[in-house]
Enzyme design. Structure first.
Site, PDB file in Angstrom:
ATOM      1  CG  HIS A 110      -1.869  -1.143   1.273  1.00 45.75           C
ATOM      2  ND1 HIS A 110      -1.463  -2.445   1.489  1.00 45.75           N
ATOM      3  CD2 HIS A 110      -3.211  -1.175   1.133  1.00 45.75           C
ATOM      4  CE1 HIS A 110      -2.535  -3.233   1.462  1.00 45.75           C
ATOM      5  NE2 HIS A 110      -3.605  -2.489   1.253  1.00 45.75           N
ATOM      6  CG  ASP A 118      -6.055  -6.051  -3.491  1.00 44.10           C
ATOM      7  OD1 ASP A 118      -5.162  -5.957  -2.621  1.00 44.10           O
ATOM      8  OD2 ASP A 118      -7.197  -6.427  -3.238  1.00 44.10           O
ATOM      9  CG  ASP A 149       1.168   2.019   5.802  1.00 43.79           C
ATOM     10  OD1 ASP A 149       0.389   2.091   6.771  1.00 43.79           O
ATOM     11  OD2 ASP A 149       1.753   3.013   5.318  1.00 43.79           O
TER      12      ASP A 149
END
Ligand code: SAM
Length: 325
Positions: free
Chosen positions: A42, A182, A203
């Site tokens: 992330h 993703d 994160d």
């Protein structure tokens, strides 16, 4: 789904904890000659302006990196890196006069000093205008000669474009790859890494409460694929059962896999200036590592009291540091 923008939060106390611990982890992992794969599931936008609209509106960095520098900035912090020149020159920023040069005599803990030095690298003018997110914290430590690799996942349509543009400026070639996918799913295909050495940063924004379950499922799956990897998970300490449960679940997963873990939390406490009707912002967060470097606990034990002294506000402030396995 996409209302979270890290630009509002960049450089807050949670970033200080996360990026300081991340940096100390990478410093250790890059001591070995063998190449390292780093995955940031992330990634965010990569670089943030501390004097821009987003950060200005939230003011979160004022209780984070800006306060840290105003209180602790030692004289002679290095600000001559390859990256600092590039980013200061390519971003046209107004000054906000926040980073007071205190020229302090503080004996800063090495992990805190390294973190502040890194931030200073990105701000060669002396004033803090730019904040490096995790992709830039990580890339700064990677080695071309060892063929370290960084894989970044970011789903937000705008932030993934900004991230790709920011990374392109590094001209890092094959060292860094960005994917608008993703991160929980993308990680699966990368484990185990060819060089059998990996650090995975997880994160999420936890904008959706399903993120908590996804983190535990991701760790469970990842430990099966690659049990010797180092996994680092950030989470918010908020009054929500899922947030409370997450570190407990992570401990259980590490223990079941017979792997060591380290858990650090930092709480800056209540803001004494806050009115009764205002919603409190995030006051505390945690960082949980599985297979942490053996040096990390001591590094954080020295640094966290100093961070707390600089950032602590009112009731509830404190830090914790636990390890097991
Ligand atoms: N790691 C960054 C840092 O330390 O600078 C901050 C990341 S921010 C907390 C979380 C990011 O995850 C947001 O930019 C959000 O758009 C992105 N995101 C949300 N769900 C995602 C997913 N499933 N896969 C990849 N990125 C996602």
């Amino acid at each position: 789904m996409f209302s979270y923008r890290h630009a509002f939060h960049a450089g807050n106390h949670a970033d200080v904890l996360k990026h300081m611990a991340l940096l100390a982890t990478l410093q250790h992992l890059t001591q070995k000659q063998a190449g390292l794969t780093v995955v940031d599931t992330h990634a965010g936008a990569g670089l943030y302006r501390l004097d821009g609209d987003y950060a200005g509106k939230s003011g979160e960095a004022m209780d984070g990196v800006l306060k840290l520098f105003s209180q602790l900035r030692p004289a002679g912090l290095n600000s001559t890196s390859k990256t600092s020149q590039t980013y200061a020159q390519s971003t046209h920023l107004a000054t906000n006069g926040v980073a007071k040069q205190a020229g302090t005599p503080h004996d800063l803990a090495p992990a805190l000093l390294a973190y502040m030095d890194l931030i200073a690298h990105f701000n060669p003018g002396g004033q803090l205008k730019v904040y490096p997110g995790s992709p830039f914290v990580i890339q700064h430590l990677l080695r071309m000669e060892a063929r370290d690799r960084l894989k970044l996942f970011e789903l937000h349509p705008t932030d993934s474009k900004t991230l790709a543009a920011n990374i392109a400026q590094l001209q890092a070639g094959r060292q860094v790859a960005v994917a608008r996918l993703d991160g929980f799913e993308g990680l699966k295909a990368l484990l185990p890494p060819p060089n059998r050495r990996a650090l995975v940063l997880i994160d999420p924004s936890y904008e959706l409460k399903t993120d908590y379950g996804k983190v535990s499922a991701c760790i469970q799956d990842s430990l099966k694929r690659f049990s010797t990897g180092t996994y680092a998970i950030w989470y918010p300490v908020i009054p929500r059962p899922e947030a409370h449960d997450l570190p407990r679940r992570l401990k259980t997963l590490a223990t079941q896999a017979k792997k060591p873990w380290l858990h650090a939390t930092l709480a800056i406490g209540a803001d004494p200036a806050q009115g009764m009707d205002e919603r409190p912002g995030l006051r505390a967060s945690g960082f949980f590592l599985i297979n942490p470097p053996h040096t990390l606990k001591a590094a954080l034990a020295a640094a966290l009291p100093q961070v707390l002294q600089a950032l602590g506000r009112g009731a509830g402030k404190g830090y914790t540091l636990d390890a097991g396995g």
